[in-house]
Design a protein around this motif. Structure first.
Motif, PDB file in Angstrom:
ATOM      1  N   CYS A   1       0.806  -1.225   0.000  1.00 53.09           N
ATOM      2  CA  CYS A   1       0.000   0.000   0.000  1.00 53.09           C
ATOM      3  C   CYS A   1       0.837   1.272   0.000  1.00 53.09           C
ATOM      4  CB  CYS A   1      -0.945  -0.008   1.197  1.00 53.09           C
ATOM      5  SG  CYS A   1      -0.138  -0.231   2.791  1.00 53.09           S
TER       6      CYS A   1
ATOM      7  N   GLY B   1       1.907   5.080   2.488  1.00 49.15           N
ATOM      8  CA  GLY B   1       0.973   4.058   2.954  1.00 49.15           C
ATOM      9  C   GLY B   1       0.089   4.530   4.093  1.00 49.15           C
TER      10      GLY B   1
ATOM     11  N   PRO C   1      -4.838  -2.149   4.841  1.00 50.45           N
ATOM     12  CA  PRO C   1      -4.317  -0.939   4.199  1.00 50.45           C
ATOM     13  C   PRO C   1      -5.190   0.281   4.440  1.00 50.45           C
ATOM     14  CG  PRO C   1      -5.243  -2.446   2.573  1.00 50.45           C
ATOM     15  CD  PRO C   1      -5.176  -3.196   3.864  1.00 50.45           C
TER      16      PRO C   1
ATOM     17  N   SER D   1      -4.423   3.137   2.671  1.00 53.00           N
ATOM     18  CA  SER D   1      -4.241   3.926   1.454  1.00 53.00           C
ATOM     19  C   SER D   1      -4.538   3.016   0.268  1.00 53.00           C
ATOM     20  CB  SER D   1      -2.809   4.462   1.389  1.00 53.00           C
ATOM     21  OG  SER D   1      -1.887   3.384   1.333  1.00 53.00           O
TER      22      SER D   1
ATOM     23  N   VAL E   1      -4.396   0.447  -2.601  1.00 53.42           N
ATOM     24  CA  VAL E   1      -3.523  -0.723  -2.758  1.00 53.42           C
ATOM     25  C   VAL E   1      -2.850  -0.690  -4.118  1.00 53.42           C
ATOM     26  CG1 VAL E   1      -3.478  -3.238  -2.910  1.00 53.42           C
ATOM     27  CG2 VAL E   1      -4.898  -2.110  -1.178  1.00 53.42           C
TER      28      VAL E   1
ATOM     29  N   GLN F   1      -1.067  -0.622 -10.080  1.00 51.63           N
ATOM     30  CA  GLN F   1      -2.188   0.134  -9.521  1.00 51.63           C
ATOM     31  C   GLN F   1      -3.035   0.771 -10.631  1.00 51.63           C
ATOM     32  OE1 GLN F   1      -1.272   3.769  -7.380  1.00 51.63           O
ATOM     33  NE2 GLN F   1      -2.936   3.404  -5.923  1.00 51.63           N
TER      34      GLN F   1
END
Length: 343
Positions: A20, A72, A179, A181, A183, A302
């Motif tokens: 993350c 993160g 997480p 934030s 991923v 991402q």
């Protein structure tokens, strides 16, 4: 445990630990390469405003870790493990950085395979419920590695065509089971490599020393999981360079598992432009695969450019002592299967 182990070398991670946050800090030469605009920071000074090259590498390492943790949405005091290493004697970059960070530390030495090794072990720790957050990091520095493994910089030794340029850089990735934030990717499988030695003894031809281990691990992963190259968008090796990449393709063909050119990429060939930069066979060093993964590959996952890739970093397990005693250079490769957040 039996449900998680697949075959002889591969581990399945049903909880899919998430990456993350990632960051990469590199040197001037790396910033002038094809990926220059992807890195979080490019220093124009090989000393990075420090008194020695070793201190410069440590600062790159620290800055990459802190940046990855911030990206993160976390803080160092919330991270339960730091796993990582480097190329210097007794992994001093990693251990002295751990001293400054105060995070429980698992020091690793896998030579240039260290980033994949740290990701694999951290993912297993998280999947096993032993932690919910860990950070992985690896680094190298051209000036520190050259004078430790080869010659003093002032000597100006000639470099043969098979030699590779040690990357000045550090990469770090934050893993989490919860997480906070967006991923970047999930780690779904890891394949721990065996040490393979075909008798290469030339310290200026590390690609040839590492390629047999890369082929061995890749074949083990395919065998254990019943997969083939076409099941992945990309298979990324850490830093075989041109010589090692060519040998890997030859070895895979001999094992009747050809690796299509369009399916394979090597971090040592991605980070530099061999036509415009004097790096001979390409890049190398712990920081090579780490910085390319953290600055380039994970953001592309991402964004959905890649949905499933193998990141397999390779290491030449050499030392001054073993070389002076006439030993060959064994190699090792560790692989992690990365899948996109939507996969």
């Amino acid at each position: 445990m039996s449900q998680k182990r697949i075959g002889l070398q591969t581990i399945h991670l049903p909880s899919r630990p998430a990456i993350c946050g990632s960051a990469a800090f590199v040197g001037k030469k790396e910033g002038e390469g094809p990926l220059g605009d992807r890195f979080d920071f490019v220093t124009q000074d090989e000393l990075y405003n420090q008194k020695t090259f070793e201190l410069a590498e440590k600062q790159l390492y620290l800055d990459a870790i802190r940046k990855a943790i911030r990206k993160g949405a976390s803080r160092p005091e919330e991270v339960q493990f730091l796993l990582g290493g480097d190329l210097l004697n007794q992994i001093i970059t990693a251990s002295f950085s751990a001293r400054d960070l105060g995070i429980p530390f698992i020091g690793l030495y896998g030579a240039c395979s260290t980033m994949a090794e740290s990701l694999a072990l951290a993912a297993m720790l998280l999947d096993g419920g032993h932690a919910h957050q860990a950070v992985c990091a690896a680094s190298s520095h051209f000036c520190t590695a050259e004078r430790q493994y080869r010659y003093p910089l002032e000597f100006g030794a000639q470099r043969p065509p098979t030699s590779q340029w040690t990357v000045t850089g550090a990469g770090a990735a934050l893993l989490s089971t919860q997480p906070k934030s967006p991923v970047l990717a999930h780690i779904t499988q890891v394949c721990m490599g065996r040490v393979v030695d075909l008798g290469i003894s030339d310290a200026n031809n590390m690609g040839a020393a590492m390629a047999p281990a890369a082929a061995d691990t890749l074949l083990a992963l395919f065998s254990d999981t019943g997969t083939a190259p076409d099941d992945f968008d990309l298979i990324v090796t850490g830093d075989l360079g041109q010589v090692g990449s060519d040998l890997l393709h030859q070895l895979m063909r001999e094992q009747r598992t050809p690796l299509p050119d369009e399916k394979h990429a090597d971090c040592g060939l991605m980070i530099f432009d061999r036509e415009k930069q004097d790096v001979h066979a390409g890049g190398s060093g712990c920081g090579c695969g780490a910085s390319v993964l953290c600055a380039h590959l994970l953001p592309q996952m991402q964004q959905g450019v890649y949905r499933r890739i193998i990141f397999m970093a390779t290491g030449a397990l050499m030392s001054l002592t073993s070389s002076q005693q006439g030993e060959s250079i064994p190699g090792v490769a560790h692989a992690v299967v990365l899948e996109g957040a939507e996969t």
